[in-house]
Enzyme design. Structure first.
Site, PDB file in Angstrom:
ATOM      1  CG  ASP A 142       7.849  -7.538   6.655  1.00 28.80           C
ATOM      2  OD1 ASP A 142       8.045  -8.259   7.639  1.00 28.80           O
ATOM      3  OD2 ASP A 142       6.763  -6.970   6.436  1.00 28.80           O
ATOM      4  CG  ASN A 143       7.743  -4.182   9.546  1.00 34.10           C
ATOM      5  OD1 ASN A 143       7.482  -3.852   8.385  1.00 34.10           O
ATOM      6  ND2 ASN A 143       6.827  -4.624  10.381  1.00 34.10           N
ATOM      7  CE  LYS A 155       2.938   2.438   6.386  1.00 35.18           C
ATOM      8  NZ  LYS A 155       3.800   2.308   7.563  1.00 35.18           N
ATOM      9  NE  ARG A 198       0.006   0.077   4.798  1.00 35.04           N
ATOM     10  CZ  ARG A 198      -0.684   0.260   5.883  1.00 35.04           C
ATOM     11  NH1 ARG A 198      -1.760   0.969   5.850  1.00 35.04           N
ATOM     12  NH2 ARG A 198      -0.273  -0.260   7.019  1.00 35.04           N
ATOM     13  NE  ARG A 226      10.220  -2.397   3.085  1.00 34.16           N
ATOM     14  CZ  ARG A 226       9.153  -1.963   3.743  1.00 34.16           C
ATOM     15  NH1 ARG A 226       8.697  -2.639   4.762  1.00 34.16           N
ATOM     16  NH2 ARG A 226       8.520  -0.875   3.361  1.00 34.16           N
TER      17      ARG A 226
HETATM   18  P1  AMP Z   1       3.086  -4.065   7.992  1.00 39.16           P
HETATM   19  O1  AMP Z   1       2.552  -4.903   9.097  1.00 39.16           O
HETATM   20  O2  AMP Z   1       2.478  -2.676   7.923  1.00 39.16           O
HETATM   21  O3  AMP Z   1       4.566  -4.015   7.975  1.00 39.16           O
HETATM   22  O4  AMP Z   1       2.613  -4.754   6.635  1.00 39.16           O
HETATM   23  C1  AMP Z   1       2.948  -6.072   6.265  1.00 39.16           C
HETATM   24  C2  AMP Z   1       2.617  -6.292   4.810  1.00 39.16           C
HETATM   25  O5  AMP Z   1       1.228  -6.075   4.563  1.00 39.16           O
HETATM   26  C3  AMP Z   1       3.357  -5.362   3.851  1.00 39.16           C
HETATM   27  O6  AMP Z   1       3.651  -6.102   2.697  1.00 39.16           O
HETATM   28  C4  AMP Z   1       2.345  -4.271   3.612  1.00 39.16           C
HETATM   29  O7  AMP Z   1       2.546  -3.586   2.413  1.00 39.16           O
HETATM   30  C5  AMP Z   1       1.050  -5.051   3.595  1.00 39.16           C
HETATM   31  N1  AMP Z   1      -0.105  -4.234   3.993  1.00 39.16           N
HETATM   32  C6  AMP Z   1      -0.354  -3.713   5.219  1.00 39.16           C
HETATM   33  N2  AMP Z   1      -1.511  -3.033   5.213  1.00 39.16           N
HETATM   34  C7  AMP Z   1      -2.007  -3.111   3.966  1.00 39.16           C
HETATM   35  C8  AMP Z   1      -3.186  -2.616   3.314  1.00 39.16           C
HETATM   36  N3  AMP Z   1      -4.079  -1.891   3.957  1.00 39.16           N
HETATM   37  N4  AMP Z   1      -3.359  -2.915   2.009  1.00 39.16           N
HETATM   38  C9  AMP Z   1      -2.460  -3.641   1.343  1.00 39.16           C
HETATM   39  N5  AMP Z   1      -1.358  -4.148   1.877  1.00 39.16           N
HETATM   40  C10 AMP Z   1      -1.121  -3.893   3.177  1.00 39.16           C
HETATM   41 MG    MG Z   2       5.895  -3.287   7.015  1.00 39.44          MG
END
Ligand code: AMP
Ligand code: MG
Length: 501
Positions: A265-266, A126, A103, A196
């Site tokens: 990934d973070n 974002k 996203r 990352r």
């Molecule tokens: P995060 O927990 O924010 O690090 O996200 C983990 C994964 O989920 C990453 O690949 C993000 O891009 C994806 N992601 C998180 N929220 C969304 C969303 N609302 N729509 C699409 N992908 C998402």
């Molecule tokens: Mg992330």
């Protein structure tokens, strides 16, 4: 997607940003080029002037419609080539091959204001809509999580802790479904790199070894030029990532920050705090604090963070094994604990106002953390108040004692602290000045973030902007904002946050 209707805006600003989109020079299957999906009726909630200045932009740009439209995905200056990066990673210990920018889009890589240092800044939007990596997600971000990322980036920067930065938060009129309907919002994240640990894991687990090598060579060339001239460049790179990560963990532990979602990934390759989700700062000190309510096992509890940093580095190291022997990688990892501990002790000594290094320091610090936990003392408030400690006075008379339920434990610790101060001939007034430069008066307590979010949901962005101002300089007194130094109300203690954002 085109130029906003803005006959009166000044073209010299964002349209003059110089792009150097080096990530886009990597092969096409490393990412997906696509346009952002803008949000409707955007309003600027807040814009960080310090980040604006990094990009060489000024107040006139701040008021321009072009900047607002850029920050809401509705306008791209020439040279911008948005793309979603592909990466994977370990989430809660399990490998997930389906990750990537789900996203967010890397809008462009632009030259910073200071040509001399030759920094290029990633502008990452974002909440910019679905990408091939969105899985079930809607590609959107909501106002709540966007404000949290925006404010915490500024707070960490203000605290001197390595972090990505955030230029702006905008809100739109589109509705986004989470646990409830929320307002769509966007953040422009600014960082020297968005690479990352998971970028390398992707090519390793798909056994695309030529691409893995390309990714490594790209990363070294752009971000680790010193490693290129080392005897074994990839090892030098790994060593640097290990060191900055260990030191970042020390910073988090010393300031009382819980990240909440330390998936690989973070994890930024630059050792910066990255991807703000359900993070928290310690209020009443609890070493086992888990702030993410979906973290059932407490994997990312506060006191687990240093070893999770190690585990994540191991995951990165594994992805490098096609080009590195395991013994060398392990030898680097073996130094992690020492680097972490040395940095942690250095930071804690600073918090205690100590300047010399003594053998007993480790015990003094450990003991203090135990008694802070034992009495659930407010972590930030305690250290700030300790600068007023009168080393000549009996512990019984110290007002700091009142923060402890277990007063005897405090009395016993304070005797050792007094002895330690004498050992280095510490002078109270001088110590106080030093301590107030490293112990923040203001941190982004969850209740403060929550109050700012509640007001912003009602279209009042003043609290977001006031907090930005204070958190940018958290060591100063800011008498007009004394209220932000208040301890949390009952509802705001030990908040457990939703991962949904
Ligand atoms: P995060 O927990 O924010 O690090 O996200 C983990 C994964 O989920 C990453 O690949 C993000 O891009 C994806 N992601 C998180 N929220 C969304 C969303 N609302 N729509 C699409 N992908 C998402
Ligand atoms: Mg992330």
């Amino acid at each position: 997607m085109n130029k906003p209707d803005s006959s009166n805006y000044k073209l010299a600003g964002i349209d003059s940003l110089k792009c150097d989109n080096h990530y886009a020079t990597l092969p096409a299957h490393f990412y997906n080029k696509q346009m952002p999906d803008g949000i409707s009726d955007p309003k600027m909630v807040s814009l960080n002037p310090q980040v604006l200045a990094l990009l060489g932009l000024d107040n006139a740009d701040a008021d321009s419609d072009a900047l607002l439209q850029l920050c809401s995905g509705n306008y791209l200056p020439s040279g911008f080539e948005p793309l979603a990066m592909k990466y994977t990673g370990h989430q809660f210990g399990h490998y997930n091959p389906d990750l990537g920018d789900g996203r967010g889009l890397l809008l462009a890589q632009v030259k910073g204001c200071d040509d001399a240092v030759n920094t290029t800044w990633d502008l990452h939007l974002k909440g910019a809509g679905k990408t091939p990596y969105s899985r079930q997600g809607d590609g959107r971000a909501v106002l709540r999580s966007s404000i949290r990322e925006y404010l915490c980036s500024a707070a960490m920067q203000g605290l001197g802790i390595p972090t990505t930065q955030a230029l702006s938060v905008v809100v739109g009129s589109d509705a986004v479904m989470r646990e409830q309907v929320e307002q769509a919002a966007m953040v422009v994240r600014v960082a020297e790199s968005h690479v990352r640990f998971g970028h390398f894991e992707h090519f390793y687990y798909t056994q695309q070894l030529d691409d893995l090598k390309l990714m490594l060579d790209y990363t070294l060339t752009k971000h680790f030029p010193d490693a290129l001239t080392a005897d074994v460049p990839y090892l030098a790179f790994y060593k640097q990532v290990m060191t900055t990560t260990a030191e970042l963990m020390a910073h988090w532990q010393a300031v009382g920050f819980v990240h909440g979602v330390m998936n690989t990934d973070n994890m930024s390759i630059l050792g910066q705090t990255f991807d703000y989700g359900p993070f928290a700062f310690q209020d009443n000190f609890d070493p086992a604090y888990v702030c993410n309510h979906t973290d059932y096992s407490g994997r990312y509890a506060f006191n687990q963070q240093p070893q999770v940093g190690y585990w994540n580095l191991m995951a990165l190291g594994r992805a490098l094994t096609p080009f590195m022997d395991v013994e060398s990688l392990n030898a680097v990892l073996q130094t992690y604990d020492d680097i972490f501990l040395a940095k942690f002790r250095e930071l804690m000594r600073g918090k205690l106002g100590l300047q010399q290094v003594h053998d007993t320091d480790g015990e003094l610090i450990k003991n203090l953390l135990e008694i802070l936990a034992g009495s659930a003392v407010d972590y930030t408030y305690f250290f700030r108040s300790l600068s007023d400690f009168d080393s000549a006075e009996d512990a019984d008379n110290s007002p700091i004692r009142d923060q402890f339920i277990d007063r005897e434990a405090f009395d016993a610790w304070v005797v050792k602290y007094q002895q330690r101060l004498v050992l280095e001939s510490s002078v109270d007034e001088v110590r106080k000045v030093r301590m107030n430069q490293v112990n923040p008066k203001y941190i982004l307590r969850n209740y403060l973030a929550q109050q700012a979010i509640t007001q912003a949901t009602d279209y009042d962005y003043s609290l977001v902007n006031e907090l930005l101002e204070v958190l940018t300089n958290p060591f100063a007194e800011h008498p007009e904002f004394e209220k932000f130094a208040a301890l949390p109300p009952e509802w705001g203690r030990k908040m457990v946050l939703s991962c949904s954002s």
